[in-house]
Design a protein around this motif. Structure first.
Motif, PDB file in Angstrom:
ATOM      1  N   ILE A 119      -2.768   1.237   1.775  1.00 49.27           N
ATOM      2  CA  ILE A 119      -2.914   1.533   0.351  1.00 49.27           C
ATOM      3  C   ILE A 119      -1.875   0.763  -0.454  1.00 49.27           C
ATOM      4  CG2 ILE A 119      -2.714   3.344  -1.397  1.00 49.27           C
ATOM      5  CD1 ILE A 119      -3.832   5.314   0.674  1.00 49.27           C
ATOM      6  N   SER A 120      -0.657   0.679   0.078  1.00 46.16           N
ATOM      7  CA  SER A 120       0.419  -0.034  -0.612  1.00 46.16           C
ATOM      8  C   SER A 120       0.049  -1.483  -0.849  1.00 46.16           C
ATOM      9  CB  SER A 120       1.707   0.036   0.218  1.00 46.16           C
ATOM     10  OG  SER A 120       2.119   1.367   0.451  1.00 46.16           O
ATOM     11  N   ALA A 121      -0.468  -2.139   0.177  1.00 44.42           N
ATOM     12  CA  ALA A 121      -0.842  -3.547   0.054  1.00 44.42           C
ATOM     13  C   ALA A 121      -1.915  -3.737  -1.009  1.00 44.42           C
ATOM     14  CB  ALA A 121      -1.324  -4.082   1.406  1.00 44.42           C
ATOM     15  N   VAL A 122      -2.926  -2.879  -0.981  1.00 44.12           N
ATOM     16  CA  VAL A 122      -4.001  -2.960  -1.965  1.00 44.12           C
ATOM     17  C   VAL A 122      -3.461  -2.729  -3.373  1.00 44.12           C
ATOM     18  CG1 VAL A 122      -6.124  -1.850  -2.775  1.00 44.12           C
ATOM     19  CG2 VAL A 122      -5.796  -2.297  -0.320  1.00 44.12           C
ATOM     20  N   ASP A 123      -2.662  -1.703  -3.525  1.00 49.01           N
ATOM     21  CA  ASP A 123      -2.154  -1.331  -4.844  1.00 49.01           C
ATOM     22  C   ASP A 123      -1.321  -2.452  -5.462  1.00 49.01           C
ATOM     23  OD1 ASP A 123      -1.710   1.176  -6.700  1.00 49.01           O
ATOM     24  OD2 ASP A 123       0.251   0.226  -6.489  1.00 49.01           O
ATOM     25  N   ILE A 124      -0.444  -3.065  -4.676  1.00 49.07           N
ATOM     26  CA  ILE A 124       0.377  -4.166  -5.183  1.00 49.07           C
ATOM     27  C   ILE A 124      -0.501  -5.319  -5.646  1.00 49.07           C
ATOM     28  CG2 ILE A 124       2.031  -5.948  -4.470  1.00 49.07           C
ATOM     29  CD1 ILE A 124       3.330  -3.785  -2.656  1.00 49.07           C
ATOM     30  N   ALA A 125      -1.506  -5.655  -4.851  1.00 49.17           N
ATOM     31  CA  ALA A 125      -2.404  -6.755  -5.219  1.00 49.17           C
ATOM     32  C   ALA A 125      -3.187  -6.445  -6.493  1.00 49.17           C
ATOM     33  CB  ALA A 125      -3.355  -7.059  -4.065  1.00 49.17           C
ATOM     34  N   LEU A 126      -3.603  -5.193  -6.672  1.00 46.86           N
ATOM     35  CA  LEU A 126      -4.369  -4.831  -7.863  1.00 46.86           C
ATOM     36  C   LEU A 126      -3.523  -4.917  -9.134  1.00 46.86           C
ATOM     37  CD1 LEU A 126      -6.533  -1.823  -6.608  1.00 46.86           C
ATOM     38  CD2 LEU A 126      -7.153  -4.245  -6.760  1.00 46.86           C
ATOM     39  N   TRP A 127      -2.262  -4.527  -9.054  1.00 45.90           N
ATOM     40  CA  TRP A 127      -1.378  -4.680 -10.210  1.00 45.90           C
ATOM     41  C   TRP A 127      -1.172  -6.161 -10.534  1.00 45.90           C
ATOM     42  CZ3 TRP A 127      -0.011  -1.297 -13.765  1.00 45.90           C
ATOM     43  CH2 TRP A 127      -0.038   0.068 -13.463  1.00 45.90           C
ATOM     44  N   ASP A 128      -1.071  -6.981  -9.497  1.00 48.77           N
ATOM     45  CA  ASP A 128      -0.936  -8.420  -9.708  1.00 48.77           C
ATOM     46  C   ASP A 128      -2.155  -8.966 -10.444  1.00 48.77           C
ATOM     47  OD1 ASP A 128       0.332 -10.923  -9.468  1.00 48.77           O
ATOM     48  OD2 ASP A 128      -0.535 -11.317  -7.497  1.00 48.77           O
ATOM     49  N   ILE A 129      -3.343  -8.539 -10.023  1.00 54.53           N
ATOM     50  CA  ILE A 129      -4.586  -8.970 -10.679  1.00 54.53           C
ATOM     51  C   ILE A 129      -4.634  -8.495 -12.127  1.00 54.53           C
ATOM     52  CG2 ILE A 129      -7.087  -8.570 -10.749  1.00 54.53           C
ATOM     53  CD1 ILE A 129      -7.031  -8.634  -7.663  1.00 54.53           C
TER      54      ILE A 129
END
Length: 389
Positions: A119-129
């Motif tokens: 979840i952490s990996a996904v969440d960080i990438a989504l904020w970047d997007i």
């Protein structure tokens, strides 16, 4: 805007032999992480990171497989701006719709560990997007920043009593740091050995530099209390992870036994664990790792908890670039933050993996200005050291 592709790799970058160090994790020869790439249908790419170990003290095959084959398919076609909804969907699993309509969490049994790392990996990438899609840095989406530069501390310190002073002094010379952290605990054996190293460090640094110590959770409660007594006159800024994270009552006992602030949290996942640390009065400083605790979304919740309990927030950033840059944005936006961890060990996962130069000057580090998290992945380095699982 919809999520088109999700791909993760186990990235393992060698550390030069002359820059390797030995600690209670053994000798680290590579720096490893799960690096995630999410691309939208209009070509925006976000980068994330998930962790299940410090440096290369663990393997990443299972986490990467989970991201590629279990988590990733659930994201295809979703709006990447639905960050909180996606977080809750992944956390609550098959009951996510019921949890959403009921207004409270209903997580599956696997609500910690690798599940939250993914979840952490996904969440960080989504904020970047989201930042890139709006043309703004992530800190602006988190409520703005309190400064364009923040204090950083030099994190390292493995040398013996004869050399520790020179090692820490070299950190100060490298970046003008006004605070440094050294390792103690199982790597030394008995507490008096660690205490002798700390005393040598304090003599070399004098009284004008903050000195922190990190035991990586390797002391027993009795030995942690003994260590505090042995270094009572060294004016420590904090004592990090004195005992195993599973012994929160023991950590509270250590905190009550001395006057050294206790810092912990890199081994904890989700706001619920940090709530327990606060309620049991076990710590003074929260140290969530954005790539393990639940990403930027959860780390901001944890920072708010710190503020509510009059505690402080200093995230664990011994990590790769997506995690480290996340920490910069979090600390810029969180009222309870006060210092940035900056690794003085060899860390190619930050310095080689991105095109930008990450450095400290006069003990301060600049907060990124570019949209998203503010870094550019060096695709050649990624291709050279990545493997898909």
């Amino acid at each position: 805007m919809r999520i088109k592709t999700v791909e993760a790799w186990w990235v393992s970058i060698p550390i030069e032999a002359n820059r390797q160090h030995r600690s209670d994790f053994g000798r680290l020869t590579t720096f490893d992480a799960a690096i995630l790439r999410i691309e939208t249908d209009d070509g925006i790419v976000g980068w994330g990171e998930g962790k299940n170990a410090a440096g290369s003290a663990g393997t990443y095959g299972t986490l990467v497989h989970m991201l590629n084959h279990e988590v990733g398919p659930k994201l295809i076609g979703r709006d990447p701006a639905d960050i909180s909804a996606i977080w809750e969907m992944l956390y609550n699993g098959v009951r996510h719709e019921t949890a959403a309509s009921s207004g409270h969490a209903m997580p599956e049994l696997s609500r910690r560990g690798l599940s939250v790392a993914a979840i952490s990996a996904v969440d960080i990438a989504l904020w970047d997007i989201l930042g890139k899609s709006l043309g703004v840095p992530v800190w602006k989406l988190l409520g703005g920043r309190k400064a364009d530069r923040l204090p950083a501390y030099a994190s390292g310190g493995w040398e013996n009593a004869e050399k520790i002073g020179d090692q820490l002094q070299s950190y100060i010379a490298a970046g003008g740091f006004r605070s440094v952290k050294m390792r103690v605990g199982a790597m030394d054996g008995a507490p008096p050995v660690s205490a002798a190293r700390v005393r040598a460090a304090r003599r070399a640094l004098g009284s004008g530099v903050d000195l922190m110590v990190d035991a990586h959770g390797t002391y027993t409660v009795a030995d942690a209390k003994r260590f505090i007594q042995l270094v009572a006159d060294c004016d420590l800024a904090w004592f990090e992870e004195p005992v195993i994270a599973d012994d929160k009552l023991g950590m509270a006992e250590v905190r009550a036994a001395g006057n050294v602030p206790i810092a912990a949290g890199e081994s904890e996942a989700t706001r619920f664990a940090f709530r327990d640390l606060a309620m049991q009065r076990a710590v003074d400083i929260f140290q969530p790792d954005p790539a393990f605790c639940g990403g930027i979304t959860e780390a901001m919740r944890i920072a708010a908890l710190a503020s509510a309990f009059n505690l402080r927030f200093a995230p664990h950033l011994w990590a790769g670039a997506p995690c480290f840059f996340s920490g910069l944005h979090l600390c810029a936006a969180a009222p309870s933050s006060f210092v940035i961890e900056y690794s003085l060990g060899a860390n190619p996962m930050i310095h080689d993996l991105v095109e930008e130069t990450v450095s400290v000057s006069d003990g301060m580090i600049a907060i990124p200005e570019k949209p998203g998290l503010g870094f550019t992945i060096d695709e050649r380095v990624l291709e050279a050291h990545a493997r898909r699982v």
